[in-house]
Scaffold this motif. Sequence first.
Motif, PDB file in Angstrom:
ATOM      1  N   TYR A 127      -2.273   6.762  17.967  1.00 48.90           N
ATOM      2  CA  TYR A 127      -1.631   5.453  17.767  1.00 48.90           C
ATOM      3  C   TYR A 127      -2.346   4.349  18.542  1.00 48.90           C
ATOM      4  N   SER A 129      -5.980   1.698  18.140  1.00 51.36           N
ATOM      5  CA  SER A 129      -7.083   1.270  17.272  1.00 51.36           C
ATOM      6  C   SER A 129      -8.435   1.528  17.924  1.00 51.36           C
ATOM      7  N   SER A 340       1.334  -4.190  11.735  1.00 52.35           N
ATOM      8  CA  SER A 340       2.162  -3.742  12.864  1.00 52.35           C
ATOM      9  C   SER A 340       2.296  -2.232  12.828  1.00 52.35           C
ATOM     10  N   TRP A 341       2.279  -1.642  14.006  1.00 50.16           N
ATOM     11  CA  TRP A 341       2.673  -0.241  14.098  1.00 50.16           C
ATOM     12  C   TRP A 341       4.148  -0.157  13.726  1.00 50.16           C
ATOM     13  N   ARG A 342       4.604   1.006  13.348  1.00 52.37           N
ATOM     14  CA  ARG A 342       5.996   1.170  12.944  1.00 52.37           C
ATOM     15  C   ARG A 342       6.943   0.894  14.114  1.00 52.37           C
ATOM     16  N   LEU A 379       4.183   6.552  19.980  1.00 49.61           N
ATOM     17  CA  LEU A 379       4.130   5.488  18.965  1.00 49.61           C
ATOM     18  C   LEU A 379       4.801   4.214  19.478  1.00 49.61           C
ATOM     19  N   ALA A 382       2.439   1.943  21.234  1.00 53.95           N
ATOM     20  CA  ALA A 382       1.241   1.461  20.525  1.00 53.95           C
ATOM     21  C   ALA A 382       1.135  -0.058  20.640  1.00 53.95           C
ATOM     22  N   ASN A 384       0.154  -3.615  19.332  1.00 55.94           N
ATOM     23  CA  ASN A 384      -0.148  -4.366  18.109  1.00 55.94           C
ATOM     24  C   ASN A 384      -1.332  -5.291  18.326  1.00 55.94           C
ATOM     25  N   ALA A 386      -2.305  -3.013  14.720  1.00 55.30           N
ATOM     26  CA  ALA A 386      -3.136  -1.883  14.285  1.00 55.30           C
ATOM     27  C   ALA A 386      -4.251  -2.482  13.432  1.00 55.30           C
ATOM     28  N   PHE A 434      -4.930   6.630  10.341  1.00 58.51           N
ATOM     29  CA  PHE A 434      -3.710   5.897  10.676  1.00 58.51           C
ATOM     30  C   PHE A 434      -2.487   6.543  10.016  1.00 58.51           C
ATOM     31  N   SER A 456       2.895   6.003  10.850  1.00 55.63           N
ATOM     32  CA  SER A 456       2.817   5.213  12.085  1.00 55.63           C
ATOM     33  C   SER A 456       2.697   3.715  11.827  1.00 55.63           C
ATOM     34  N   LEU A 457       2.664   3.295  10.562  1.00 55.20           N
ATOM     35  CA  LEU A 457       2.510   1.866  10.264  1.00 55.20           C
ATOM     36  C   LEU A 457       3.799   1.286   9.679  1.00 55.20           C
TER      37      LEU A 457
END
Length: 478
Positions: A127, A129, A340-342, A379, A382, A384, A386, A434, A456-457
């Motif tokens: 998670y 980049s 955005s990550w989830r 996660l 993570a 932001n 992504a 991803f 994860s997104l």
Amino acid sequence: MKSWISAFLVMCLSAGLVAAEPTSSAPLRAGAATSNITPELGAKIIGGFVPFPATGVHDELHARCLVLDDGKTRLALVVCDLLGLHRSVSIEARRLIEESTGIPPAQVMISGTHTHSATSALGDSRYVSEQPLDAYQQFLARRIADGVRRAVNALRPAQVGFVTAEAPEHVFNRRWVMKEGTAPVNPFGKVDKVKMNPPGGSPNLVEPAGPTDPTVSILALREPEGRLISVFAAYSLHYVGGVGNGEISADYYGMFCSALARLNGAKEDESLPFVPILANGTSGDINNVNFRTPRPSSPPYAQMRKVAEDVAGKVQAALAGVEWKDRADLQARFRELELSWRVLSPETLAWAKEKLPNADVPSVKADLPAIYARRVQQLSEAKNPARIPLQVFRIGDVCIGTFPCETFAETGLEFKKRSPLKHSFMVELNHGYFGYLPTPRHFELGGYETWPGTNSLEPQAAVKMLDALLEMAGDLKR
Ligand SMILES: [Zn+2]
């Protein structure tokens, strides 16, 4: 002059060519090479919930590389026998490729096949980049760059063609709608409407939750005298599996390449060998199991060999129908979409912290709630945005679009339908990993691919990414 024109017309008619598309100034050249990327024994094989050390090698892993040159532009296409590769590996490999060959990073495509019998090129966390590269990731980046450099060394006059083959019998949608309330409780304590890989033959199966894509897309390159240089094919089948204990294998992707080489009389010691390449299409919800009528289990490698031999046979038959061209305009578009990550609900996060107070310790057994409690906590940290690499290549009237995710078959089908270029297809797991990419409707249905941690997104990611990819494909059309 007149006789030359009529001779040209006769040639066109006899070859069944249609009106010529705008062409580049120089005839096409192509070169291909493979680079061995097999890791050391003891490295951890990923693909299951808990990684385990490799104790043997059934067949070597490769980065298979193809370089095209139209006199103005060079494109490189690389497919690696890996579950996936982190974005940072692709960035480093493309930096090395530019350094040694001058091919800009936007003109290099690097994807993983998704063999589940390779060791990790994903690094510590899924998670992020960016990440520092471990020893295997550094080795991998260098081996990919070497393969592309060797493909450049092998550049020679080439003809190109595109054709498809149908192979519906090996692909099944693995996400099944179950009779209300019959799916088992998921790791988060809820009951989904959809079950991934349900019990075969179960009376509770209602219907698959999505389509399959049975079409093999085939881009072929040959020397003008007829000897094949490379075939770059894509098929939407997750993987086959069924390997020996602890063994490294390229799965059916590697066996397909061996089978296609054999069918074309390839010999081991050729200085410019024919390089078949099989990329993964869009197979995030597809596998090789018919859940309606389950088959008996077979010995290690038997089922993947069966699939590989059959798909190679179909591709070989389709190659007879290729209309070969000496020229093809080459173009590339590359862009990174910031998503955005989830976002996790406070309840999910509270559940994860209660379940696993110390998320630093990886699970050593397949305890799904503990595994997801850890993934959810990672996660939630993570950063932001992504950075999602998207890429399209144009090779004459062929368009290849890519995502860095385990992409659902319906997304690939939609790209084929909406792309403005005549022959379009997608390759997944390109330039990064991803996670799974369900389309929005699947989040309502639930199931493995939608669980936070496997996905994860943000839930709209598939829509935003496809819109952007189609815009990029549109930009390629003259
Ligand atoms: Zn997968």
